[in-house]
Write a protein that holds these residues in place. Structure first.
Motif, PDB file in Angstrom:
ATOM      1  N   VAL A 228       0.849  -1.189   0.000  1.00 50.96           N
ATOM      2  CA  VAL A 228       0.000   0.000   0.000  1.00 50.96           C
ATOM      3  C   VAL A 228       0.887   1.243   0.000  1.00 50.96           C
ATOM      4  CG1 VAL A 228      -1.824   1.260   1.206  1.00 50.96           C
ATOM      5  CG2 VAL A 228      -1.775  -1.247   1.295  1.00 50.96           C
ATOM      6  N   MET A 229       0.539   2.209  -0.825  1.00 48.63           N
ATOM      7  CA  MET A 229       1.295   3.461  -0.907  1.00 48.63           C
ATOM      8  C   MET A 229       0.701   4.487   0.053  1.00 48.63           C
ATOM      9  SD  MET A 229       1.694   3.695  -5.066  1.00 48.63           S
ATOM     10  CE  MET A 229       2.982   4.931  -4.976  1.00 48.63           C
ATOM     11  N   VAL A 230       1.571   5.049   0.899  1.00 49.20           N
ATOM     12  CA  VAL A 230       1.121   6.023   1.892  1.00 49.20           C
ATOM     13  C   VAL A 230       1.850   7.353   1.639  1.00 49.20           C
ATOM     14  CG1 VAL A 230       0.841   6.535   4.334  1.00 49.20           C
ATOM     15  CG2 VAL A 230       0.830   4.151   3.552  1.00 49.20           C
ATOM     16  N   PRO A 231       1.158   8.369   1.136  1.00 47.44           N
ATOM     17  CA  PRO A 231       1.808   9.659   0.897  1.00 47.44           C
ATOM     18  C   PRO A 231       2.252  10.318   2.199  1.00 47.44           C
ATOM     19  CG  PRO A 231      -0.227   9.480  -0.372  1.00 47.44           C
ATOM     20  CD  PRO A 231      -0.211   8.333   0.611  1.00 47.44           C
ATOM     21  N   SER A 232       3.346  11.052   2.140  1.00 47.84           N
ATOM     22  CA  SER A 232       3.825  11.788   3.311  1.00 47.84           C
ATOM     23  C   SER A 232       2.766  12.788   3.755  1.00 47.84           C
ATOM     24  CB  SER A 232       5.123  12.518   2.965  1.00 47.84           C
ATOM     25  OG  SER A 232       6.133  11.605   2.620  1.00 47.84           O
ATOM     26  N   GLY A 233       2.671  12.964   5.064  1.00 55.19           N
ATOM     27  CA  GLY A 233       1.706  13.922   5.601  1.00 55.19           C
ATOM     28  C   GLY A 233       0.317  13.361   5.805  1.00 55.19           C
ATOM     29  N   THR A 234       0.089  12.097   5.445  1.00 48.93           N
ATOM     30  CA  THR A 234      -1.230  11.498   5.653  1.00 48.93           C
ATOM     31  C   THR A 234      -1.519  11.404   7.154  1.00 48.93           C
ATOM     32  OG1 THR A 234      -1.000  10.158   3.643  1.00 48.93           O
ATOM     33  CG2 THR A 234      -2.639   9.442   5.251  1.00 48.93           C
ATOM     34  N   PRO A 235      -2.676  11.862   7.621  1.00 49.67           N
ATOM     35  CA  PRO A 235      -3.000  11.749   9.054  1.00 49.67           C
ATOM     36  C   PRO A 235      -2.888  10.305   9.532  1.00 49.67           C
ATOM     37  CG  PRO A 235      -4.557  13.201   7.953  1.00 49.67           C
ATOM     38  CD  PRO A 235      -3.724  12.583   6.867  1.00 49.67           C
ATOM     39  N   GLY A 236      -2.280  10.131  10.703  1.00 48.17           N
ATOM     40  CA  GLY A 236      -2.087   8.805  11.245  1.00 48.17           C
ATOM     41  C   GLY A 236      -0.781   8.156  10.832  1.00 48.17           C
ATOM     42  N   PHE A 237      -0.037   8.816   9.958  1.00 47.88           N
ATOM     43  CA  PHE A 237       1.274   8.334   9.516  1.00 47.88           C
ATOM     44  C   PHE A 237       2.332   9.203  10.187  1.00 47.88           C
ATOM     45  CE2 PHE A 237       4.313   8.432   5.592  1.00 47.88           C
ATOM     46  CZ  PHE A 237       5.251   7.679   6.277  1.00 47.88           C
ATOM     47  N   THR A 238       3.144   8.578  11.051  1.00 45.17           N
ATOM     48  CA  THR A 238       4.149   9.312  11.808  1.00 45.17           C
ATOM     49  C   THR A 238       5.547   8.832  11.447  1.00 45.17           C
ATOM     50  OG1 THR A 238       2.641   9.596  13.682  1.00 45.17           O
ATOM     51  CG2 THR A 238       4.995   9.890  14.121  1.00 45.17           C
TER      52      THR A 238
ATOM     53  N   THR B 157      17.327   7.807   7.671  1.00 46.56           N
ATOM     54  CA  THR B 157      16.777   6.522   8.114  1.00 46.56           C
ATOM     55  C   THR B 157      15.856   6.734   9.319  1.00 46.56           C
ATOM     56  OG1 THR B 157      18.981   5.624   7.601  1.00 46.56           O
ATOM     57  CG2 THR B 157      17.378   4.129   8.576  1.00 46.56           C
ATOM     58  N   HIS B 158      14.634   6.236   9.221  1.00 52.74           N
ATOM     59  CA  HIS B 158      13.655   6.441  10.290  1.00 52.74           C
ATOM     60  C   HIS B 158      12.832   5.183  10.520  1.00 52.74           C
ATOM     61  CE1 HIS B 158      13.956  10.934  10.356  1.00 52.74           C
ATOM     62  NE2 HIS B 158      14.325  10.734   9.102  1.00 52.74           N
ATOM     63  N   GLY B 159      12.233   5.122  11.695  1.00 51.57           N
ATOM     64  CA  GLY B 159      11.143   4.208  11.938  1.00 51.57           C
ATOM     65  C   GLY B 159       9.848   4.909  11.557  1.00 51.57           C
ATOM     66  N   LEU B 160       8.831   4.131  11.202  1.00 46.25           N
ATOM     67  CA  LEU B 160       7.537   4.694  10.806  1.00 46.25           C
ATOM     68  C   LEU B 160       6.439   4.034  11.625  1.00 46.25           C
ATOM     69  CD1 LEU B 160       7.979   4.374   6.913  1.00 46.25           C
ATOM     70  CD2 LEU B 160       8.663   6.302   8.365  1.00 46.25           C
ATOM     71  N   SER B 161       5.412   4.784  11.946  1.00 48.73           N
ATOM     72  CA  SER B 161       4.276   4.188  12.645  1.00 48.73           C
ATOM     73  C   SER B 161       2.977   4.639  11.997  1.00 48.73           C
ATOM     74  CB  SER B 161       4.288   4.575  14.132  1.00 48.73           C
ATOM     75  OG  SER B 161       4.163   5.973  14.296  1.00 48.73           O
ATOM     76  N   PHE B 162       1.980   3.758  12.089  1.00 47.96           N
ATOM     77  CA  PHE B 162       0.678   4.009  11.470  1.00 47.96           C
ATOM     78  C   PHE B 162      -0.406   3.718  12.506  1.00 47.96           C
ATOM     79  CE2 PHE B 162       3.739   2.469   8.427  1.00 47.96           C
ATOM     80  CZ  PHE B 162       3.683   3.410   7.414  1.00 47.96           C
ATOM     81  N   SER B 163      -1.265   4.679  12.717  1.00 47.16           N
ATOM     82  CA  SER B 163      -2.343   4.522  13.688  1.00 47.16           C
ATOM     83  C   SER B 163      -3.631   5.090  13.084  1.00 47.16           C
ATOM     84  CB  SER B 163      -2.013   5.256  14.996  1.00 47.16           C
ATOM     85  OG  SER B 163      -3.057   5.126  15.930  1.00 47.16           O
ATOM     86  N   GLY B 164      -4.507   4.193  12.657  1.00 49.17           N
ATOM     87  CA  GLY B 164      -5.731   4.643  12.003  1.00 49.17           C
ATOM     88  C   GLY B 164      -5.444   5.462  10.761  1.00 49.17           C
ATOM     89  N   CYS B 165      -4.362   5.139  10.092  1.00 51.57           N
ATOM     90  CA  CYS B 165      -3.941   5.900   8.909  1.00 51.57           C
ATOM     91  C   CYS B 165      -4.776   5.480   7.700  1.00 51.57           C
ATOM     92  CB  CYS B 165      -2.457   5.642   8.644  1.00 51.57           C
ATOM     93  SG  CYS B 165      -1.824   6.426   7.158  1.00 51.57           S
ATOM     94  N   ARG B 166      -5.471   6.426   7.103  1.00 53.46           N
ATOM     95  CA  ARG B 166      -6.382   6.130   5.996  1.00 53.46           C
ATOM     96  C   ARG B 166      -5.829   6.640   4.665  1.00 53.46           C
ATOM     97  NH1 ARG B 166     -11.842   4.903   6.941  1.00 53.46           N
ATOM     98  NH2 ARG B 166     -12.268   4.481   9.160  1.00 53.46           N
ATOM     99  N   VAL B 167      -5.818   5.749   3.684  1.00 52.82           N
ATOM    100  CA  VAL B 167      -5.453   6.139   2.318  1.00 52.82           C
ATOM    101  C   VAL B 167      -6.503   5.582   1.375  1.00 52.82           C
ATOM    102  CG1 VAL B 167      -2.980   6.208   2.818  1.00 52.82           C
ATOM    103  CG2 VAL B 167      -3.997   4.102   1.950  1.00 52.82           C
ATOM    104  N   PRO B 168      -6.723   6.225   0.236  1.00 53.41           N
ATOM    105  CA  PRO B 168      -7.734   5.728  -0.709  1.00 53.41           C
ATOM    106  C   PRO B 168      -7.463   4.300  -1.152  1.00 53.41           C
ATOM    107  CG  PRO B 168      -7.061   7.961  -1.275  1.00 53.41           C
ATOM    108  CD  PRO B 168      -6.118   7.486  -0.202  1.00 53.41           C
ATOM    109  N   ALA B 169      -8.517   3.582  -1.469  1.00 49.85           N
ATOM    110  CA  ALA B 169      -8.400   2.181  -1.867  1.00 49.85           C
ATOM    111  C   ALA B 169      -7.513   2.002  -3.093  1.00 49.85           C
ATOM    112  CB  ALA B 169      -9.789   1.600  -2.132  1.00 49.85           C
ATOM    113  N   ASP B 170      -7.472   3.024  -3.950  1.00 47.72           N
ATOM    114  CA  ASP B 170      -6.659   2.905  -5.163  1.00 47.72           C
ATOM    115  C   ASP B 170      -5.163   3.110  -4.896  1.00 47.72           C
ATOM    116  OD1 ASP B 170      -6.419   5.651  -4.792  1.00 47.72           O
ATOM    117  OD2 ASP B 170      -7.467   6.205  -6.640  1.00 47.72           O
TER     118      ASP B 170
END
Length: 397
Positions: free
Chosen positions: A193-203, A218-231
């Motif tokens: 799944v592609m997650v654009p930078s700045g998406t709410p819930g993407f830290t 180099t970073h760690g990433l976390s996702f909490s209720g992060c929503r992206v379009p189905a496409d």
């Protein structure tokens, strides 16, 4: 078969000049300050380094490669890596882990949206496979993506670790693997799944404090209720793990090129120092105890380069339909295994030749010594490469 042509050597000279003039004078400061030189990325884009394997329709130069696009990419990575490993991995990950998944598996809309900026160096993309509890065992992915059909969105929860190019000022998107269901055999269904930078819930977590690759982002990433379009699903649902494994084959060859650049630099540094440093009234290189290990560096360099460019050639031949994916996979594992372990040995030899000076940060061998170890770990550890090779030999390892 393995002698590079005139065009490739001319391209090498261009990249070497760029690395010598635009990178080398600054890397010691960047390394000490743990500074990622964002402004350098679009300059690399203008030079065409991010577009070597990308069609012209998206700003690349694939049609003009005369059948050796991936080989050209490896040359660029080698020459940058000869000057600094962090800058080399920025290009390697930017293309192999950022651009390639979108180029290979993306829809036309996804390609048109992301590739032009990535190729131009106006943006970078990350590749999120590794997790805090899923490294070599990438199938143990815990990050989940649940499809909210009513909203037409994927909802992501989980974490990724050690992700390159994921938190820069110009990072535009990170592609991540996530569990999207369960297969009939009970194994997890993994998709990309592609997650654009700045998406709410993407830290994007704070940058790591690393032993080496201090210039690389180099970073760690976390996702909490992060929503992206189905496409934003990349490729076919449930094929994400397979897609990323194929992506890693290319990445292993690129890491091998990075290692070749390091080994070359260690041979140059050690030989030069052995010729000019005197002890007991003569150059230290006059002693077999110094001369022989430096000679070993020359052997490592040639062996590493031949394995790497054979694998790159096979990759180019595979793209032309003349070689199988399995041949590429096996050649990539061989190259990655040998070159990464040789690179670690090469830095140890060079540091020993320099003696006490090799332990001082004012000499580049110290930086390369710190940078080398990760080559045996990233893009699949040495143990994973041996597993791949053993499987290719019909063994059960």
């Amino acid at each position: 078969m393995f002698e590079l042509g005139k065009d490739h050597e001319e391209f090498r000279a261009v990249v070497r000049d760029f690395a010598t003039e635009a990178v080398e004078p600054y890397v010691a400061d960047w390394d000490r300050e743990h500074h990622f030189p964002t402004a350098l990325v679009p300059v690399m884009g203008e030079l065409g380094l991010f577009g070597l394997v990308v069609p012209e329709a998206y700003g690349g130069s694939l049609e003009h490669s005369e059948g050796g696009a991936f080989t050209s990419l490896c040359i660029a990575i080698e020459e940058l890596g000869r000057v600094d490993q962090s800058i080399g991995i920025t290009l390697s990950a930017g293309v192999g882990l950022g651009i390639n998944p979108v180029l290979t598996y993306g829809t036309d809309e996804q390609k048109e949206r992301f590739l032009p900026d990535l190729v131009a160096g106006r943006a970078l993309a990350g590749f999120g496979l590794t997790e805090p509890d899923a490294g070599s065992d990438a199938g143990a992915t815990r990050t989940r993506a649940v499809l909210d059909e009513a909203a037409g969105e994927w909802v992501l929860d989980g974490a990724k670790a050690f992700i390159t190019n994921s938190g820069t000022e110009i990072t535009s998107v990170v592609t991540v693997t996530a569990r999207t269901g369960t297969r009939e055999d009970g194994r997890p269904e993994i998709s990309a799944v592609m997650v654009p930078s700045g998406t709410p819930g993407f830290t994007v977590e704070p940058a790591y404090r690393k032993m080496g690759w201090n210039i690389s982002d180099t970073h760690g990433l976390s996702f909490s209720g992060c929503r992206v379009p189905a496409d934003h699903l990349l490729g076919e649902r449930g094929r994400g793990f397979h897609q990323f494994l194929k992506t890693l084959d290319d990445g292993r060859i690129a890491i091998s090129a990075l290692a070749v650049g390091l080994i070359t630099r260690m041979r140059e540094e050690a030989a030069g120092y052995a010729r000019t440093r005197t002890a007991f009234g003569r150059p230290i290189g006059a002693n077999q105890g110094v001369a022989f290990p430096v000679a070993d560096l020359a052997v490592m360099e040639d062996a590493a380069r031949l394995l790497t460019y054979r694998a790159a050639w096979l990759k180019d031949e595979h793209e032309a339909g003349r070689r199988s994916a399995e041949e590429v996979s096996q050649a990539a594992a061989k190259a990655k295994l040998y070159t990464s372990e040789a690179a670690v040995t090469a830095t140890r030899i060079a540091t020993q030749v320099f003696g006490g000076n090799g332990f001082m940060e004012e000499y580049p061998v110290a930086r390369f010594y710190r940078d080398a170890k990760i080559l045996e770990i990233g893009e699949g550890t040495s143990e994973v490469q041996r597993m791949v090779l053993a499987k290719g030999l019909g063994l059960s390892a």
